[in-house]
Design a protein around this motif. Structure first.
Motif, mmCIF file in Angstrom:
data_model
loop_
_atom_site.group_PDB
_atom_site.id
_atom_site.type_symbol
_atom_site.label_atom_id
_atom_site.label_comp_id
_atom_site.label_asym_id
_atom_site.label_seq_id
_atom_site.Cartn_x
_atom_site.Cartn_y
_atom_site.Cartn_z
ATOM 1 N N GLU A 162 -5.295 15.999 3.981
ATOM 2 C CA GLU A 162 -6.453 14.340 5.118
ATOM 3 C C GLU A 162 -5.537 13.289 5.365
ATOM 4 O O GLU A 162 -5.041 11.968 4.705
ATOM 5 C CB GLU A 162 -7.314 13.883 3.926
ATOM 6 C CG GLU A 162 -8.221 14.819 2.887
ATOM 7 C CD GLU A 162 -9.377 14.179 2.002
ATOM 8 O OE1 GLU A 162 -9.265 13.143 2.117
ATOM 9 O OE2 GLU A 162 -10.789 15.316 1.623
ATOM 10 N N TRP A 163 -5.605 13.669 6.699
ATOM 11 C CA TRP A 163 -4.649 12.600 7.205
ATOM 12 C C TRP A 163 -5.319 11.024 7.734
ATOM 13 O O TRP A 163 -6.807 11.063 7.831
ATOM 14 C CB TRP A 163 -3.955 12.890 8.796
ATOM 15 C CG TRP A 163 -3.227 14.597 7.990
ATOM 16 C CD1 TRP A 163 -3.426 15.382 8.889
ATOM 17 C CD2 TRP A 163 -1.671 14.115 8.174
ATOM 18 N NE1 TRP A 163 -2.879 16.108 8.494
ATOM 19 C CE2 TRP A 163 -1.227 15.649 8.145
ATOM 20 C CE3 TRP A 163 -1.078 12.969 7.760
ATOM 21 C CZ2 TRP A 163 -0.353 15.827 7.319
ATOM 22 C CZ3 TRP A 163 0.264 13.909 7.133
ATOM 23 C CH2 TRP A 163 0.820 14.836 6.960
ATOM 24 N N GLU A 164 -4.795 9.591 7.711
ATOM 25 C CA GLU A 164 -4.963 8.745 8.180
ATOM 26 C C GLU A 164 -5.489 8.644 9.398
ATOM 27 O O GLU A 164 -4.067 9.140 9.682
ATOM 28 C CB GLU A 164 -4.233 6.940 7.329
ATOM 29 C CG GLU A 164 -4.652 7.553 5.927
ATOM 30 C CD GLU A 164 -3.509 6.548 5.379
ATOM 31 O OE1 GLU A 164 -2.794 5.379 6.084
ATOM 32 O OE2 GLU A 164 -3.742 5.862 3.947
ATOM 33 N N PRO A 165 -5.996 7.558 10.270
ATOM 34 C CA PRO A 165 -6.302 7.936 11.051
ATOM 35 C C PRO A 165 -4.631 6.928 11.422
ATOM 36 O O PRO A 165 -3.713 6.049 10.749
ATOM 37 C CB PRO A 165 -6.997 5.970 11.586
ATOM 38 C CG PRO A 165 -8.075 6.686 10.347
ATOM 39 C CD PRO A 165 -7.116 7.229 9.330
ATOM 40 N N ALA A 166 -4.043 7.392 13.465
ATOM 41 C CA ALA A 166 -2.661 7.114 13.371
ATOM 42 C C ALA A 166 -2.930 5.471 13.845
ATOM 43 O O ALA A 166 -3.766 5.108 14.026
ATOM 44 C CB ALA A 166 -2.452 8.150 14.803
ATOM 45 N N ARG A 167 -1.561 5.090 13.580
ATOM 46 C CA ARG A 167 -1.463 3.695 14.185
ATOM 47 C C ARG A 167 -0.146 3.809 15.003
ATOM 48 O O ARG A 167 1.087 4.225 14.231
ATOM 49 C CB ARG A 167 -1.676 2.855 12.483
ATOM 50 C CG ARG A 167 -0.904 3.205 11.327
ATOM 51 C CD ARG A 167 -1.237 1.739 10.206
ATOM 52 N NE ARG A 167 -0.427 2.715 8.790
ATOM 53 C CZ ARG A 167 -0.524 2.100 7.988
ATOM 54 N NH1 ARG A 167 -2.140 0.516 7.888
ATOM 55 N NH2 ARG A 167 -0.368 2.027 6.923
ATOM 56 N N PRO A 168 -0.052 2.649 15.441
ATOM 57 C CA PRO A 168 1.747 2.445 15.821
ATOM 58 C C PRO A 168 2.310 2.125 15.147
ATOM 59 O O PRO A 168 2.076 1.726 13.894
ATOM 60 C CB PRO A 168 1.638 1.548 16.877
ATOM 61 C CG PRO A 168 0.101 1.175 16.981
ATOM 62 C CD PRO A 168 -0.276 1.678 15.580
ATOM 63 N N ALA A 169 3.737 2.888 14.733
ATOM 64 C CA ALA A 169 4.525 2.690 13.696
ATOM 65 C C ALA A 169 5.861 0.706 14.522
ATOM 66 O O ALA A 169 5.268 0.649 15.368
ATOM 67 C CB ALA A 169 6.514 3.532 14.216
ATOM 68 N N LYS A 170 6.114 0.263 13.156
ATOM 69 C CA LYS A 170 6.488 -0.733 13.730
ATOM 70 C C LYS A 170 8.732 -0.704 13.684
ATOM 71 O O LYS A 170 9.002 0.049 13.437
ATOM 72 C CB LYS A 170 6.641 -1.798 12.571
ATOM 73 C CG LYS A 170 5.112 -2.034 11.965
ATOM 74 C CD LYS A 170 4.856 -3.393 11.217
ATOM 75 C CE LYS A 170 3.637 -3.958 10.140
ATOM 76 N NZ LYS A 170 3.818 -4.436 9.898
#
Length: 355
Positions: free
Chosen positions: A296-304
């Protein structure tokens, strides 16, 4: 999660044996000073005397704790047996509908019928085997499964089982005047509320001031008070009861393990007749498939954005590590609660560390 599911049942069985030995140690420490129990012979002035066992110290609660853990592990063994059997029937670990699976132990047939849905993952002959073992199909008091279940429910859902003392050996010798006759009446065997009236003696003819003495010759064992009410099991020394039930549960594990696999840890506990039946109906035994859940993948978010130092792991792990320590790869680090956390950074060629 193991793909040899009966191993978990054996691990629980072994843990139960550890707690059985622990209970022995608690009891032996309790009686080591020989001041926990005493005896009295009290007359009423009419020729009637009562031999009483007196308890001066309470049985340690650690005895009930150890016996409760013993019960918990044995009851878990049985549930594990059904889960493991369902795994082999389905050919996968875990089996379908594992949340409802349970080893059935019922005193009434109506409860058995009501809970048939818990056994849908088993073959019909497994359900027949379980039905045969039910307390309602035998003497409920003598049935070992019934007592495991009753006592485990007390310990799991209500309170500790009651650690107590039981008169396991009673062979008194009386000294009475010449020509006096005695009649004996046997009484309590479990010490409750600090005493047990174990024997009533009537001496005839009686004269005031008559000298009556007794050597009680009493042996005292540990007991679970609730279990001591069983007419069947109370006849057996406590240590023998624990060992017998350990053997019975081992036999149950061995029976289903052999039926599913054609082998197991203790195949010699299974009768030749049952082994022949199992061998005749069992097909090829293949390795169980492990049924993994989809990720179950979490929602994508930009990397820092980061730094070269962080990439090389200079600051990892940071908790409790000074600048000098941080440069070396770590395989573990103690956290504030005492547990060791596995922490490790990747090493890159050329690497000369022992990681």
């Amino acid at each position: 999660m193991t793909t040899e599911p009966f191993e978990a049942a054996w691990h629980r069985w072994e843990r139960a044996r550890v707690h059985m030995i622990e209970a022995v140690g608690v009891w032996n420490d309790f009686i080591a000073d020989h001041d926990a129990f005493d005896f009295s012979l009290d007359g009423d002035g009419t020729g009637v005397y009562v031999l009483r066992v007196l308890q001066h110290r309470q049985v340690p609660s650690d005895l009930a704790l150890a016996l409760g853990e013993w019960l918990y592990n044995l009851r878990s063994c049985l549930d594990y047996v059904v889960w493991a059997t369902a795994s082999y029937v389905a050919g996968q670990v875990p089996p379908p509908n594992e949340g409802v699976l349970q080893y059935p132990i019922y005193d009434e047939e109506s409860a058995w019928k009501k809970n048939q849905y818990r056994l849908k993952g088993l073959h019909p002959h497994h359900r027949e085997m379980l039905l045969t073992m039910q307390p309602f199909n035998s003497d409920p008091d003598a049935n070992y499964l019934g007592w495991i279940n009753r006592l485990a429910r007390i310990d799991r859902h209500r309170t500790l089982v009651t650690g107590a003392a039981r008169i396991a050996q009673l062979d008194p010798v009386l000294q009475v005047p010449d020509k006096a006759e005695t009649n004996l009446e046997w009484g309590e065997r479990t010490v409750v509320d600090g005493h047990a009236d174990v024997l009533r003696v009537t001496v005839r003819p009686y004269r005031p001031g008559m000298d009556v003495r007794v050597n009680p010759r009493v042996g005292i064992d540990p007991e679970i008070e609730e279990w001591s009410r069983s007419p069947f099991w109370a006849r057996w020394p406590f240590d023998d009861r624990l060992k017998m039930i350990q053997v019975f549960v081992a036999g149950e594990i061995a029976t289903y393990e052999y039926d599913c696999t054609g082998g197991g840890r203790k195949p010699d506990m299974v009768t030749e007749g049952f082994r022949a039946e199992s061998d005749a109906r069992r097909g090829p035994v293949s390795r169980l498939a492990r049924n993994r859940r989809p990720v179950e993948w979490e929602p994508a978010r930009p990397a820092k954005r980061s730094t070269r130092e962080r990439f090389e792991g200079v600051d990892f792990p940071s908790h409790g590590a000074g600048p000098k320590d941080a440069a070396a790869p770590r395989t573990g680090q103690s956290s504030d609660n005492g547990w060791t956390r596995s922490q490790r950074r990747l090493c890159h060629w050329p690497c000369r560390c022992a990681c």
